[in-house]
Motif scaffolding. Structure first.
Motif, PDB file in Angstrom:
ATOM      1  N   PHE A 160      36.224   9.649  52.491  1.00 28.14           N
ATOM      2  CA  PHE A 160      36.052  11.035  52.054  1.00 28.14           C
ATOM      3  C   PHE A 160      35.095  11.183  50.870  1.00 28.14           C
ATOM      4  CE2 PHE A 160      40.285  10.582  53.861  1.00 28.14           C
ATOM      5  CZ  PHE A 160      40.302  11.601  54.809  1.00 28.14           C
ATOM      6  N   CYS A 240      39.787  11.367  58.443  1.00 28.78           N
ATOM      7  CA  CYS A 240      38.579  12.141  58.141  1.00 28.78           C
ATOM      8  C   CYS A 240      37.988  12.740  59.417  1.00 28.78           C
ATOM      9  CB  CYS A 240      37.566  11.236  57.440  1.00 28.78           C
ATOM     10  SG  CYS A 240      36.061  12.090  56.906  1.00 28.78           S
ATOM     11  N   ALA A 263      35.938  16.385  53.567  1.00 27.54           N
ATOM     12  CA  ALA A 263      35.580  16.045  54.942  1.00 27.54           C
ATOM     13  C   ALA A 263      34.740  17.123  55.618  1.00 27.54           C
ATOM     14  CB  ALA A 263      36.843  15.789  55.763  1.00 27.54           C
TER      15      ALA A 263
END
Length: 495
Positions: A160, A240, A263
């Motif tokens: 992320f 993600c 994300a």
């Protein structure tokens, strides 16, 4: 840097189904970010096997602390683990003022990851990822405490931290539900049931962690709801990817909300499940990145849902800009520097003769991009053009006791960038002051000009001492070449 040369980073947190794994996952992400600068050691009481496996993937060593009350732990840590060169990072509600007081003498630096604002701080560095927290909220007993506040310093997992995304295309009819890995208040099933009642929702993805206590019950319930997909203990990369497929999400105002924003974001609805989540909840909603969960029915059934999602996504991208690793690496490198024995003050016209003498010092001229001596008239013209003008900031460093000037750091501002140059008086070179001057000066210009995004420094490649100083200060080498000065390198500090 070899493993032997790296200082140890002792990461101390606990996690279990009762308190969740938030503290552990946060420090594990921090360990990932700092793994090239430090030898990472994780200390934890009674870890589950799944948690141990995760810790060992990141940390060189995992130390299992014997079960004991927190007030008895400092003595055990001091006798069995801590070394005078360590940086100790604490994350948890049992590591309060008395705990910090007991362990601080045993280590080189103490760091506390905070989200409660509950007690006076002794730490050298306090990291609070919640936004909207002011320095005035803290009672600091250590006058040198450095505060890192807000999501720009949130330790996110690798998947992320630096993700670069195309324009978001996921539809809001696909909704993620993640109320933390443990969901200690057991609201996951209720929320999923309420989403299924909305005709605009086509698919609900429910994510829980290894510490979630009601998995069997949830699995049995989901078997009768074909629009539900369950996920348990997803690796970060898979989570993600799943988040990128969900145009809407119901999350606790915690790290998982930050991960959704990082994300790619979308319609983010917040449902607090713990008292310590109130600051993040207020911040994300106040900055236009999220909405309260009770509004979800009206929003998801509204023809304006896509427009609202675009508005939230724009704000989310502003705060989660892919520079989190860079900021934390530079701050933890600078943390290792000794406290400076100088103070900074603005340059005034009366400093002109001193500045000219420094400018024409043979060593300064040798490593200047223009090595020619500067005449008094040229110098006066240069100084007059910079004093009092907002695009320039010139600072003298002077000894705190004697008030003797020891060096200069100056900044030229253009847009969101500041470019610095610095020098030290010949009598003060070789004492390790340059990294301190770079850090103190950079923090000063960012304090006075908070809209700046980067501070840059151009250094001739043959100036090895200055290159070492920038690295020790926490500046990082830019990958892009300095085309205007092909024999130089450029370092950057990210705000």
């Amino acid at each position: 840097m070899s493993t032997a040369a790296r200082p140890r980073l002792i990461l101390r947190a606990d996690g279990n189904p009762r308190i969740g794994l938030g503290h552990v996952m946060r420090l594990l992400a921090l360990g990932e970010i700092l793994s090239e600068q430090f030898t990472c050691v994780f200390a934890i009481q009674e870890p589950a096997d799944a948690v141990l496996e995760q810790l060992r993937m990141v940390c060189e060593e995992v130390v299992e602390v014997p079960p004991m009350p927190y007030d008895g732990e400092p003595a055990w840590l001091t006798q069995n683990l801590l070394q005078p060169t360590d940086v100790l990072v604490l994350d948890g509600y049992g590591f309060g003022h008395s705990f910090q007081q007991a362990v601080r003498p045993a280590v080189a630096r103490l760091v506390y990851v905070d989200d409660l604002l509950a007690f006076p701080q002794l730490a050298d560095l306090v990291l609070n990822p919640a936004g909207g927290v002011s320095p005035t909220s803290y009672e600091l007993e250590n006058p040198h405490t450095r505060l890192l506040l807000g999501p720009h310093y949130a330790p996110l997992r690798q998947a992320f931290r630096e993700v670069t995304l195309p324009e978001r295309t996921a539809d809001s009819d696909t909704v993620l539900v993640c109320l933390g890995g443990a969901d200690p208040t057991h609201q996951t099933q209720r929320v999923a049931d309420e989403l299924l009642a909305l005709s605009s929702v086509q698919r609900v993805h429910v994510v829980v962690g290894s510490a979630f206590a009601g998995w069997e019950v949830l699995t049995h319930w989901a078997q009768t709801h074909p629009r539900i997909t369950l996920h348990r203990n997803l690796p970060a990369a898979e989570l993600c990817l799943l988040m990128q497929q969900c145009g809407a999400a119901v999350c606790s105002p915690s790290t998982v909300s930050y991960e959704y924003c990082a994300a790619g974001g979308g319609l983010l609805f917040l449902l607090p499940v713990a008292d310590n989540q109130q600051n993040i909840d207020r911040f994300l909603r106040g900055e236009g990145m999220a909405l309260p969960y009770p509004s979800i029915t009206n929003v998801l059934t509204s023809p304006e849902a896509d427009r609202i999602a675009d508005r939230l996504r724009q704000q989310q991208g502003h705060w989660f800009d892919g520079q989190i690793s860079h900021r934390l690496q530079q701050e933890f490198t600078a943390l290792l520097l000794p406290q400076s024995a100088f103070q900074l003050r603005p340059v005034v016209a009366a400093d002109s003769a001193q500045l000219l003498a420094w400018t024409n010092d043979p060593t300064v001229r040798q490593f200047s991009f223009n090595s020619n001596p500067v005449s008094p008239s040229e110098h006066e013209q240069w100084l007059t053009a910079r004093l009092g003008y907002p695009q320039h900031l010139l600072l003298i460093a002077e000894d705190k006791d004697s008030k003797q000037p020891i060096g200069l750091i100056r900044f030229s501002l253009e847009g969101e960038d500041a470019t610095l140059s610095y020098l030290l008086d010949a009598a003060y070179r070789g004492q390790g002051l340059a990294p301190q001057l770079l850090v103190e000066g950079t923090r000063r210009v960012l304090q006075e000009r908070p809209a700046l995004r980067r501070v840059l420094g151009h250094v001739q490649q043959r100036n090895e001492a200055s290159i070492r100083a920038f690295r020790r200060a926490g500046f990082q080498l830019l990958s892009e070449a300095n085309s205007s000065q092909p024999d130089s390198v450029t370092f950057v500090w990210v705000n």
